[in-house]
Scaffold this motif. Sequence first.
Motif, short mmCIF file in Angstrom:
data_model
loop_
_atom_site.label_atom_id
_atom_site.label_comp_id
_atom_site.label_asym_id
_atom_site.label_seq_id
_atom_site.Cartn_x
_atom_site.Cartn_y
_atom_site.Cartn_z
N SER A 31 15.42 0.55 3.53
CA SER A 31 13.99 0.87 3.49
C SER A 31 13.65 1.60 2.19
O SER A 31 14.53 1.96 1.41
N HIS A 32 12.36 1.84 1.99
CA HIS A 32 11.91 2.56 0.80
C HIS A 32 12.13 4.08 0.91
O HIS A 32 11.71 4.82 0.02
N TYR A 33 12.77 4.51 1.99
CA TYR A 33 13.06 5.95 2.12
C TYR A 33 14.27 6.38 1.29
O TYR A 33 14.52 7.56 1.12
N ASN A 64 0.80 -1.22 0.00
CA ASN A 64 0.00 0.00 0.00
C ASN A 64 0.84 1.28 0.00
O ASN A 64 0.46 2.27 0.59
N CYS A 65 2.01 1.26 -0.64
CA CYS A 65 2.83 2.47 -0.74
C CYS A 65 3.12 2.77 -2.21
O CYS A 65 3.40 1.86 -2.99
N SER A 66 3.04 4.04 -2.57
CA SER A 66 3.32 4.41 -3.96
C SER A 66 4.42 5.46 -4.03
O SER A 66 4.44 6.31 -4.92
N CYS A 67 5.37 5.42 -3.09
CA CYS A 67 6.51 6.34 -3.10
C CYS A 67 7.40 5.99 -4.30
O CYS A 67 7.22 4.95 -4.94
N PRO A 68 8.38 6.85 -4.64
CA PRO A 68 9.22 6.59 -5.81
C PRO A 68 9.92 5.23 -5.77
O PRO A 68 9.96 4.51 -6.77
N ALA A 69 10.47 4.83 -4.62
CA ALA A 69 11.18 3.55 -4.54
C ALA A 69 10.21 2.38 -4.73
O ALA A 69 10.52 1.42 -5.45
N CYS A 70 9.04 2.47 -4.09
CA CYS A 70 8.08 1.37 -4.21
C CYS A 70 7.52 1.28 -5.63
O CYS A 70 7.29 0.18 -6.15
N THR A 71 7.31 2.43 -6.26
CA THR A 71 6.82 2.43 -7.64
C THR A 71 7.86 1.80 -8.56
O THR A 71 7.56 0.93 -9.38
ZN LIG Z 1 7.30 3.16 -0.47
#
Ligand SMILES: [Zn+2]
Length: 247
Positions: free
Chosen positions: A223-225, A18-25
């Motif tokens: 992490s995705h950060y 449920n994350c759509s940040c740049p790394a997750c995308t």
């Molecule tokens: Zn993310």
Amino acid sequence: MKITLLGTGDAPGTPTINCSCPACTDAKNPGSKSRRTRFSILVSTDLGNVLIDTSPDMREQLLRSNVSRVDAVVWTHGHYDHYGGFAEFYRVQSNVPVYGIQETVDYITNIYFFLTASKNYVKFYEPFSLIGLEFSLFEVKHFPEKHPAGIVISDGKHKIVISGDCEVDIPQESLDYIQNPDLFIADAIVPEFMDVKKHMNSDHAFETAKKIGAKNTVFTHLSHYYKPYDIDCKNYPLAYDGMSFEF
Ligand SMILES: [Zn+2]
Ligand SMILES: [Zn+2]
Ligand SMILES: [Zn+2]
């Protein structure tokens, strides 16, 4: 010896649900190095395979890297992202030899009481032999764990240090013990502009690498950060799933 970083992600992994940040995308693109499974490291020689921690993604990791048999498991600490996959041995292998600090081994094998394991208790700074290599555990801090460990691996010529999950405040006895590694595999969960109390950020990991005189350093438990891999690999020595080192 060959060291393969099977899983280089933090506890939720990347992409995080449920994350759509740049790394997750980016991680959702096929073959993306931003895609990170949970923590596990494979150590191999002609004599066999040792797993450092049993990631909840262990089944996929073993299939991906063609590991047909695990000769031993060494656990750093009792957090789910480091032991959850031990249940994947169910009906595949029995009596797997497991190594670690007594409290850690007992905690995990009690959870997986339905599996048989061959328990081996080890103490900090006391080497033991597996697959022709020398392994030893050193004490780190990783709240609220009571006895979290990092790992030193040596083939007699090369020294590999794995920080395990750890805070920057590493006990002096451990800092002395882990001097001059050929490779330092460091927990660096977030970039330097963030702070996570239980882990090192990128500045902490760089600082520790310098303190111990590491010849080569790679960041893991990421992490995705961080930005997508292709961008931030220019700013940090980021690991990726499947990355390997031969000595
Ligand atoms: Zn993310
Ligand atoms: Zn942990
Ligand atoms: Zn962890």
